[in-house]
Enzyme design. Structure first.
Site, PDB file in Angstrom:
ATOM      1  N   TRP A 102      -1.038 -34.922   1.143  1.00 44.96           N
ATOM      2  CA  TRP A 102      -1.103 -35.590  -0.161  1.00 44.96           C
ATOM      3  C   TRP A 102       0.183 -36.346  -0.436  1.00 44.96           C
ATOM      4  O   TRP A 102       0.162 -37.483  -0.895  1.00 44.96           O
ATOM      5  CB  TRP A 102      -1.428 -34.604  -1.271  1.00 44.96           C
ATOM      6  N   ASP A 169       3.137 -33.994  -8.590  1.00 41.88           N
ATOM      7  CA  ASP A 169       1.696 -33.798  -8.370  1.00 41.88           C
ATOM      8  C   ASP A 169       1.428 -32.299  -8.419  1.00 41.88           C
ATOM      9  O   ASP A 169       1.795 -31.559  -7.517  1.00 41.88           O
ATOM     10  CB  ASP A 169       1.328 -34.385  -6.997  1.00 41.88           C
ATOM     11  N   LYS A 193      -9.127 -28.778  -9.056  1.00 46.56           N
ATOM     12  CA  LYS A 193      -8.670 -27.616  -8.303  1.00 46.56           C
ATOM     13  C   LYS A 193      -8.506 -26.413  -9.234  1.00 46.56           C
ATOM     14  O   LYS A 193      -9.114 -25.384  -9.022  1.00 46.56           O
ATOM     15  CB  LYS A 193      -7.335 -27.917  -7.601  1.00 46.56           C
TER      16      LYS A 193
HETATM   17  C1  LIG Z   1      -6.821 -32.601  -3.892  1.00 44.78           C
HETATM   18  C2  LIG Z   1      -5.453 -33.119  -4.080  1.00 44.78           C
HETATM   19  C3  LIG Z   1      -5.190 -34.482  -4.321  1.00 44.78           C
HETATM   20  C4  LIG Z   1      -6.279 -35.529  -4.320  1.00 44.78           C
HETATM   21  O1  LIG Z   1      -7.002 -35.485  -5.487  1.00 44.78           O
HETATM   22  P1  LIG Z   1      -8.198 -36.514  -5.774  1.00 44.78           P
HETATM   23  O2  LIG Z   1      -8.506 -36.195  -7.201  1.00 44.78           O
HETATM   24  O3  LIG Z   1      -9.299 -36.185  -4.829  1.00 44.78           O
HETATM   25  O4  LIG Z   1      -7.705 -37.889  -5.583  1.00 44.78           O
HETATM   26  C5  LIG Z   1      -3.891 -34.871  -4.541  1.00 44.78           C
HETATM   27  N1  LIG Z   1      -2.876 -33.983  -4.512  1.00 44.78           N
HETATM   28  C6  LIG Z   1      -3.086 -32.667  -4.273  1.00 44.78           C
HETATM   29  C7  LIG Z   1      -1.924 -31.730  -4.272  1.00 44.78           C
HETATM   30  C8  LIG Z   1      -4.375 -32.196  -4.055  1.00 44.78           C
HETATM   31  O5  LIG Z   1      -4.578 -30.887  -3.809  1.00 44.78           O
END
Ligand SMILES: *Cc1c(COP(=O)(O)O)cnc(C)c1O
Length: 357
Positions: A102, A169, A193
């Site tokens: 990511w 993030d 998540k």
């Molecule tokens: C799943 C994830 C993403 C991507 O998220 P999307 O909503 O599918 O774009 C980005 N960063 C992390 C840490 C993730 O676990």
């Protein structure tokens, strides 16, 4: 319905009572005799949802109105581009910590938009640790990091003291533990998540960071436009936002982040202790960086995988196959997962050892 122990990495488990409330809102929302799915986002009933959903984020992060909260579409992946687009000046510089797939994707987007430096990376060991003792350039516009690396099962336990605004993030560990939002210039998280269903991404940004870059911006890509529109510049993803709010209410009602941090630590300790004790398994992440959300482990003898798979499937366990980049197994123990599910997995691991060790 049969009880399934859902260890899915994403979209991940949500509280059963949230699912029930969400389904009721699809039929009859707030006793309006209308579905949430068929009313205006400008109705006072939905505006109240949006207000509470935004305020609860500020409350849980302990920040004041200097931070704006947005619920946007496009996933966390759109933020990989929106961050440099809005925050990186044409003569400026962006700094990134590379801790996985990511982060690598975020770096790729930033490089397209301006000068981007990677201050440290754990790619040398397939991202199984969090780099420490790096220097963040004091002249960077921002420093980007990923609090929890969903694929590799590593987590930043101590955030650095950054000389520049930190952008984080938190997609896979938001509100899993106590974090002071005031340490960050911006926090963002895809809801699917640990916070809600897929379809919306929460962005919390300090006013000092808005309008920093001098580029001409497309409206939908401009944080200032979304802030001015109070997260309703266009039709927001109403259903994911509502379900996110229900999940945040559930968290608050049960004791908030302080409560869930303890529960999450208990769940993680239970499983890591078994991984370390059990002669057939080993963990992939460095111990000091182990995630409480995504727990990655492998079999010493990979040829036994079909046998192990049979056992956990029989025990109604779902979603523990590892990501292809790591292999083996990954148990995601997000906020909504009860400790009973972790116990069920531990029991299967013990039964497996008795049979095959
Ligand atoms: C799943 C994830 C993403 C991507 O998220 P999307 O909503 O599918 O774009 C980005 N960063 C992390 C840490 C993730 O676990």
């Amino acid at each position: 319905m049969k009880k399934v122990h859902n260890f899915s990495a994403g979209p991940g488990i949500l509280p059963a009572e949230v699912m029930k409330q969400a389904s009721e809102a699809c039929i009859n929302f707030n006793d309006l005799n209308l579905s949430l799915l068929e009313i205006s986002h400008r109705s006072k009933d939905f505006e109240a949802v949006m207000d509470e959903a935004r305020n609860t984020i500020r409350e849980l992060f302990g920040v004041n109105e200097d931070y704006s909260v947005l619920y946007l579409g496009g996933g966390a992946s759109l933020q990989f581009g929106m961050i440099p687009y809005n925050l990186l000046r044409s003569n400026g510089k962006a700094a990134y910590l590379n801790t996985g797939v990511w982060a690598t994707k975020a770096i790729k987007e930033a490089k397209m938009l301006g000068d981007t430096v990677v201050v440290a990376s754990s790619e040398d060991k397939n991202f199984n640790y969090i780099p420490k003792n790096y220097t963040i350039p004091a002249d960077a516009d921002y420093f980007h990091l990923t609090s929890n690396n969903t694929i590799y099962g590593t987590q930043i336990k101590q955030f650095p003291n950054s000389p520049v605004p930190m952008v984080c993030d938190m997609s896979s560990d938001i509100f899993s533990r106590k974090v002071d939002g005031n340490k960050f210039g911006m926090i963002y998280a895809g809801a699917q998540k640990n916070m809600g269903p897929a379809g919306t991404t929460m962005v919390m940004i300090h006013k000092d960071l808005v309008g920093k870059s001098d580029r001409k911006k497309l409206s939908m890509m401009d944080y200032a436009v979304h802030i001015k529109g109070e997260s309703m510049y266009n039709t927001p993803p109403v259903f994911p936002i509502y379900v996110t709010l229900l999940t945040l209410r559930w968290l608050k009602k049960n004791g908030g982040v302080q409560w869930i941090e303890k529960v999450n630590q208990e769940k993680a300790d239970l499983l890591y202790n078994e991984i370390d004790r059990n002669s057939l398994f080993y963990g992939t992440a460095e111990k000091e960086d182990r995630s409480t959300m995504n727990i990655c482990f492998l079999l010493h003898k990979t040829e036994l995988e079909p046998e192990f798979d049979k056992l956990w499937k029989e025990a109604n366990i779902s979603g523990i196959r590892g990501h292809r980049d790591v292999g083996g197994y990954r148990a995601s123990t997000y906020n909504a997962m009860p400790i009973e599910s972790v116990k069920a997995l531990v029991e299967v691991m013990q039964a497996f050892e008795k049979k095959f060790a």
